[in-house]
Write an enzyme that holds these catalytic residues in place. Structure first.
Site, PDB file in Angstrom:
ATOM      1  N   TRP A 108      27.529  44.671  23.318  1.00 22.16           N
ATOM      2  CA  TRP A 108      28.519  44.363  24.351  1.00 22.16           C
ATOM      3  C   TRP A 108      28.923  45.564  25.202  1.00 22.16           C
ATOM      4  O   TRP A 108      29.813  45.465  26.019  1.00 22.16           O
ATOM      5  CB  TRP A 108      29.745  43.688  23.736  1.00 22.16           C
ATOM      6  CG  TRP A 108      30.206  44.242  22.408  1.00 22.16           C
ATOM      7  CD1 TRP A 108      29.953  43.712  21.174  1.00 22.16           C
ATOM      8  CD2 TRP A 108      31.009  45.401  22.178  1.00 22.16           C
ATOM      9  NE1 TRP A 108      30.547  44.470  20.185  1.00 22.16           N
ATOM     10  CE2 TRP A 108      31.200  45.511  20.783  1.00 22.16           C
ATOM     11  CE3 TRP A 108      31.585  46.372  23.007  1.00 22.16           C
ATOM     12  CZ2 TRP A 108      31.942  46.549  20.185  1.00 22.16           C
ATOM     13  CZ3 TRP A 108      32.317  47.398  22.421  1.00 22.16           C
ATOM     14  CH2 TRP A 108      32.486  47.479  21.034  1.00 22.16           C
ATOM     15  N   GLU A 132      34.949  45.013   9.748  1.00 18.25           N
ATOM     16  CA  GLU A 132      33.711  44.941  10.536  1.00 18.25           C
ATOM     17  C   GLU A 132      33.358  46.331  11.041  1.00 18.25           C
ATOM     18  O   GLU A 132      34.233  47.081  11.499  1.00 18.25           O
ATOM     19  CB  GLU A 132      33.906  44.070  11.782  1.00 18.25           C
ATOM     20  CG  GLU A 132      34.027  42.598  11.555  1.00 18.25           C
ATOM     21  CD  GLU A 132      34.184  41.843  12.889  1.00 18.25           C
ATOM     22  OE1 GLU A 132      33.754  42.355  13.931  1.00 18.25           O
ATOM     23  OE2 GLU A 132      34.768  40.755  12.859  1.00 18.25           O
ATOM     24  N   GLU A 159      25.145  36.901  20.574  1.00 17.23           N
ATOM     25  CA  GLU A 159      25.136  38.160  19.825  1.00 17.23           C
ATOM     26  C   GLU A 159      23.798  38.436  19.143  1.00 17.23           C
ATOM     27  O   GLU A 159      23.746  39.188  18.170  1.00 17.23           O
ATOM     28  CB  GLU A 159      26.290  38.163  18.818  1.00 17.23           C
ATOM     29  CG  GLU A 159      27.620  38.246  19.537  1.00 17.23           C
ATOM     30  CD  GLU A 159      28.826  38.369  18.632  1.00 17.23           C
ATOM     31  OE1 GLU A 159      29.769  39.077  19.000  1.00 17.23           O
ATOM     32  OE2 GLU A 159      28.822  37.718  17.565  1.00 17.23           O
ATOM     33  N   PHE A 190      21.403  40.209  19.983  1.00 16.01           N
ATOM     34  CA  PHE A 190      20.950  41.598  20.035  1.00 16.01           C
ATOM     35  C   PHE A 190      21.948  42.550  19.385  1.00 16.01           C
ATOM     36  O   PHE A 190      21.868  43.754  19.556  1.00 16.01           O
ATOM     37  CB  PHE A 190      20.662  42.007  21.487  1.00 16.01           C
ATOM     38  CG  PHE A 190      19.434  41.329  22.034  1.00 16.01           C
ATOM     39  CD1 PHE A 190      18.172  41.632  21.519  1.00 16.01           C
ATOM     40  CD2 PHE A 190      19.531  40.370  23.028  1.00 16.01           C
ATOM     41  CE1 PHE A 190      17.039  40.992  21.993  1.00 16.01           C
ATOM     42  CE2 PHE A 190      18.400  39.727  23.511  1.00 16.01           C
ATOM     43  CZ  PHE A 190      17.145  40.033  22.993  1.00 16.01           C
ATOM     44  N   ARG A 213      34.141  31.446  23.007  1.00 16.24           N
ATOM     45  CA  ARG A 213      34.985  31.351  21.817  1.00 16.24           C
ATOM     46  C   ARG A 213      36.422  31.724  22.174  1.00 16.24           C
ATOM     47  O   ARG A 213      36.685  32.231  23.254  1.00 16.24           O
ATOM     48  CB  ARG A 213      34.471  32.255  20.694  1.00 16.24           C
ATOM     49  CG  ARG A 213      34.555  33.741  21.001  1.00 16.24           C
ATOM     50  CD  ARG A 213      34.154  34.573  19.778  1.00 16.24           C
ATOM     51  NE  ARG A 213      34.146  35.992  20.111  1.00 16.24           N
ATOM     52  CZ  ARG A 213      33.732  36.951  19.294  1.00 16.24           C
ATOM     53  NH1 ARG A 213      33.267  36.669  18.089  1.00 16.24           N
ATOM     54  NH2 ARG A 213      33.762  38.209  19.668  1.00 16.24           N
ATOM     55  N   CYS A 239      48.504  33.708  28.024  1.00 20.15           N
ATOM     56  CA  CYS A 239      48.187  32.334  28.400  1.00 20.15           C
ATOM     57  C   CYS A 239      49.270  31.835  29.350  1.00 20.15           C
ATOM     58  O   CYS A 239      50.459  32.102  29.141  1.00 20.15           O
ATOM     59  CB  CYS A 239      48.114  31.457  27.153  1.00 20.15           C
ATOM     60  SG  CYS A 239      47.878  29.710  27.562  1.00 20.15           S
ATOM     61  N   ASN A 272      40.434  35.069  13.516  1.00 21.06           N
ATOM     62  CA  ASN A 272      39.630  36.266  13.722  1.00 21.06           C
ATOM     63  C   ASN A 272      40.167  37.029  14.919  1.00 21.06           C
ATOM     64  O   ASN A 272      40.352  36.460  15.988  1.00 21.06           O
ATOM     65  CB  ASN A 272      38.162  35.894  13.996  1.00 21.06           C
ATOM     66  CG  ASN A 272      37.251  37.098  13.958  1.00 21.06           C
ATOM     67  OD1 ASN A 272      37.115  37.751  12.926  1.00 21.06           O
ATOM     68  ND2 ASN A 272      36.643  37.425  15.087  1.00 21.06           N
ATOM     69  N   GLU A 273      40.451  38.291  14.727  1.00 24.00           N
ATOM     70  CA  GLU A 273      40.856  39.170  15.832  1.00 24.00           C
ATOM     71  C   GLU A 273      41.757  38.441  16.835  1.00 24.00           C
ATOM     72  O   GLU A 273      41.407  38.269  18.008  1.00 24.00           O
ATOM     73  CB  GLU A 273      39.634  39.724  16.552  1.00 24.00           C
ATOM     74  CG  GLU A 273      38.808  40.656  15.697  1.00 24.00           C
ATOM     75  CD  GLU A 273      37.690  41.347  16.463  1.00 24.00           C
ATOM     76  OE1 GLU A 273      37.285  40.830  17.515  1.00 24.00           O
ATOM     77  OE2 GLU A 273      37.230  42.389  16.011  1.00 24.00           O
TER      78      GLU A 273
HETATM   79  C1  GAL Z   1      34.130  41.488  16.757  1.00 18.11           C
HETATM   80  C2  GAL Z   1      34.196  40.043  16.306  1.00 18.11           C
HETATM   81  C3  GAL Z   1      32.893  39.579  15.700  1.00 18.11           C
HETATM   82  C4  GAL Z   1      31.730  40.008  16.541  1.00 18.11           C
HETATM   83  C5  GAL Z   1      31.785  41.496  16.739  1.00 18.11           C
HETATM   84  C6  GAL Z   1      30.656  42.054  17.550  1.00 18.11           C
HETATM   85  O1  GAL Z   1      35.083  41.748  17.734  1.00 18.11           O
HETATM   86  O2  GAL Z   1      35.210  39.870  15.379  1.00 18.11           O
HETATM   87  O3  GAL Z   1      32.917  38.180  15.564  1.00 18.11           O
HETATM   88  O4  GAL Z   1      31.781  39.354  17.772  1.00 18.11           O
HETATM   89  O5  GAL Z   1      32.963  41.825  17.401  1.00 18.11           O
HETATM   90  O6  GAL Z   1      30.775  43.440  17.684  1.00 18.11           O
END
Ligand code: GAL
Length: 672
Positions: free
Chosen positions: A315, A307, A355, A357, A113, A160, A151-152
């Site tokens: 991760w 979030e 993602e 898990f 992504r 780049c 997003n973020e």
């Molecule tokens: C954020 C992201 C989400 C998801 C999440 C997982 O950085 O905006 O889409 O990937 O992490 O922790």
């Protein structure tokens, strides 16, 4: 445009919702479960571009129409994403030049992504088309509450090196400097024969044999920040034109260096951010600091946690779940510090993909009796009781200066000490406030400081035009300012402020530094302050007093007996300089003493690991108390005030007991 408390009448509760990963029958199940959990807002479509525009110009909104309707029927508002964070395969197939290029000159590939180049005209054109379509289609949909732009930004690709980016960089430089002579002067290019004859001579610094030009590095960071910001503004403009009344935002990240969030925040209606403390680290102090920073980005306006995770991420190397009660506790820590709601990534745990898990509000089992869902439901029920907290501010009399450009500049190589971490320095100062529950805001060096009695400026290496005057006026008018080592050294182009260090602040600090003495990692020195002694590390300044007095001295090394900490009365205020990195106890003692002089105290005293934060609005004065300890704690409240415990409805005064791993939200009762 209005803060979240005007968008929703109560605390926002919900999360990222990715219905395109599920069959239609699950959408109905989701809506019912959302309702049961008290969910009132979900972010839909963040990664939906490929299923919204299946081929270039071939749009399919049928599924999203249905999702929007179902959510609305179940009383769930939608924070609709613009879906631009992950372009579909056809874009990279048809326009490979739209892909970002890494620092070794290699194009990113499709299949993860955020692979787009922020400066790709093709990407920008496609974004405009998609966002316009979305806004036109849903502008009157009753479920639409907010726009979640992209997003973020910069999360995976914040630099780049594509040909489009190079062209854009040169154009950016032309706008900034007008003539190449000015650029040469600002970057100091007579050093190492780096002079440019034309803007088009400027290339990227991605493969230089040794230290690249610092001014150019700094401008590249500014340029990348601006490139991503342009993307945000481009989307915002379309949304404002088509849906003028719908608030817009994008979500910020934890300790994110590449983007200057202070400048971004001005263009967001609500600051939102994503918080993922590692349960292995215990009390999430670093995240509390980010909550305070996020609240500060828009001058104290409440923010929104966009979030967090219910239990574990996927991760980290080892992904430990939050223990029972921790998700709730940390949600209150955010709420205490100014969040007007709690959102999660994500609603339903994915079945497939990278993602699968990662924790979610509804785990793979889909079971309403799972620990995760029960905790989600409990928090949802509780937040419904906290309407009066929405819109409330955290009154702070103290501030810490935080500056992104300073962060960029001070951590570039070629310094006297090349292991300095700006954030670590800031955290040392923040710790005193956190530990003592003294409310603190973050401000920029040029901000209006007049509402603060105390300001700390840790390692403010870069001082831009006018900032020294701002600090001087602040002290002159009666403020207390603490400045630490390696401050006031360079201008906005990373060129030295000539003279003794820190030249722009000499006047207000009443002292000057003749030499820096960085210390090897294992080395220490000692400070003597009256009869007390403290360890110090990292750095010593060789200080000469002008009008200041010494408040502590170095006891070792060739500069022993010289001042290490100085105090200078200036105008109606006082400026303190700390010419080393003292152990935490010294910072605690110094700051506590200075704040006491200014009458800055916490809303109540509490043992370690108990957060107490005041949030106040027209709807009342609240105290949010978060007990991170495994044992109960007793808190004495100011006498003569009585409170309602909002979660139980009981009245309390004088003192309260907070159970282990528990919270209290108190609202001061109307005076009888
Ligand atoms: C954020 C992201 C989400 C998801 C999440 C997982 O950085 O905006 O889409 O990937 O992490 O922790």
């Amino acid at each position: 445009m209005k803060a979240i408390s005007y968008i929703l009448p109560s605390m926002a509760y919900g999360g990222d919702y990715n219905p395109e990963q599920w069959e239609e029958n699950v959408w109905y199940e989701d809506a019912v479960l959302m309702k049961k959990a008290g969910v009132n807002l979900v972010s839909v479509g963040i990664f939906s571009w490929a299923v919204l525009e299946r081929e270039e110009g071939r749009f399919d909104f049928t599924w999203l129409d249905k999702v929007m309707d179902i959510l609305h029927e179940h009383g769930v508002g939608v924070c609709l994403a613009t879906a631009t964070a992950s372009p579909p395969a056809w874009l990279s197939r048809n326009y490979p030049e739209s892909l970002a290029v890494d620092s070794s000159g290699v194009r990113y590939s499709f299949g993860s992504r955020q692979h787009y180049s922020p400066n790709s005209p093709v990407y920008r054109k496609a974004v405009k088309k998609l966002v316009t379509k979305l806004a036109e289609r849903y502008k009157d949909h009753p479920a639409l509450k907010m726009w979640h732009i992209n997003n973020e930004y910069g999360c995976h690709v914040s630099e780049c090196y594509s040909p489009d980016s190079l062209e854009a960089f040169r154009a950016w430089l032309r706008r900034r400097y007008t003539t190449v002579d000015t650029l040469n002067e600002k970057w100091g290019t007579n050093f190492w024969s780096q002079r440019y004859n034309y803007f088009d001579d400027v290339t990227f610094l991605n493969n230089t044999p040794t230290f690249p030009n610092p001014g150019q590095q700094l401008d590249y960071k500014r340029f990348m920040n601006d490139s991503l910001f342009e993307l945000y503004l481009l989307e915002k403009k379309i949304l404002r034109d088509i849906t003028p009344g719908v608030p817009v935002f994008t979500n910020f990240m934890f300790e994110f260096k590449p983007l200057n969030y202070f400048s971004w925040a001005r263009e967001l209606d609500v600051v939102t951010w994503d918080t993922y403390p590692d349960p292995r680290e215990g009390t999430p102090e670093a995240h509390a600091m980010q909550h305070d920073l996020m609240r500060s980005l828009k001058d104290g306006q409440p923010f929104l946690v966009m979030e967090q995770v219910t239990s574990h991420v996927n991760w980290r190397d080892i992904n430990v779940p939050k223990k029972p009660g921790e998700m709730r506790l940390w949600s209150y820590s955010a709420t205490a510090r100014g969040s007007d709601g709690i959102m999660f990534f994500q609603w339903r745990q994915s079945r497939a993909g990278a993602e699968k898990f990662h924790g979610a509000m509804v785990p793979h089992s889909g079971d309403e009796n799972s620990r995760t869902y029960r905790e989600v439901q409990q928090l949802g029920e509780e937040l419904k009781l906290l309407d009066s907290l929405t819109g409330a501010v955290v009154p702070a009399k103290a501030a810490i200066i935080f500056d992104w450009e300073n962060w960029w500049a001070v951590e570039m190589e070629g310094k006297p000490h090349n292991k300095l971490s700006y954030l670590e320095q800031v955290k040392t100062y923040y710790h005193t406030f956190y530990k003592q529950n003294i409310a603190v805001d973050f401000v920029q060096p040029g901000s209006d400081l007049s509402s603060y009695h105390f300001v700390a400026a840790p390692m403010l290496y870069m001082l831009k035009d006018g900032e020294e005057k701002n600090l001087e006026n602040y002290v002159g008018e009666g403020g207390t300012l603490v400045v630490s080592f390696f401050s006031g050294i360079v201008d906005e182009n990373d060129r030295i402020h000539l003279g003794y260090y820190p030249e722009p602040l000499r006047h207000v600090l009443g002292m000057h530094v003749e030499e820096f003495v960085p210390m090897a990692e294992a080395d220490t020195n000692q400070l003597s302050a009256g009869t007390d002694h403290y360890r110090c590390t990292t750095w010593s300044d060789v200080i000469h007093l002008d009008t200041a007095e010494a408040a502590a001295y170095f006891t070792g090394d060739w500069y022993q007996g010289r001042p290490a900490v100085t105090t200078n009365p200036y105008g109606k205020g006082k400026a303190v300089y700390v010419g080393t990195e003292p152990e935490q106890a010294f910072i605690d003692d110094l700051l506590t003493g200075l704040m006491r002089e200014k009458g800055i105290t916490p809303p109540a005293f509490a043992p370690q690991n108990v957060e107490i934060v005041e949030r106040t609005s027209g709807k009342g004065r609240h105290l949010v108390i978060v007990n991170h300890n495994q044992e109960e704690t007793r808190i004495e409240l100011e006498s003569g005030r009585s409170y309602v415990d909002l979660l139980t409805g009981t009245e309390v005064e004088n003192e309260v007991i907070v159970q282990a791993v528990d919270v209290l939200v108190l609202r001061e009762a109307e005076q009888k």
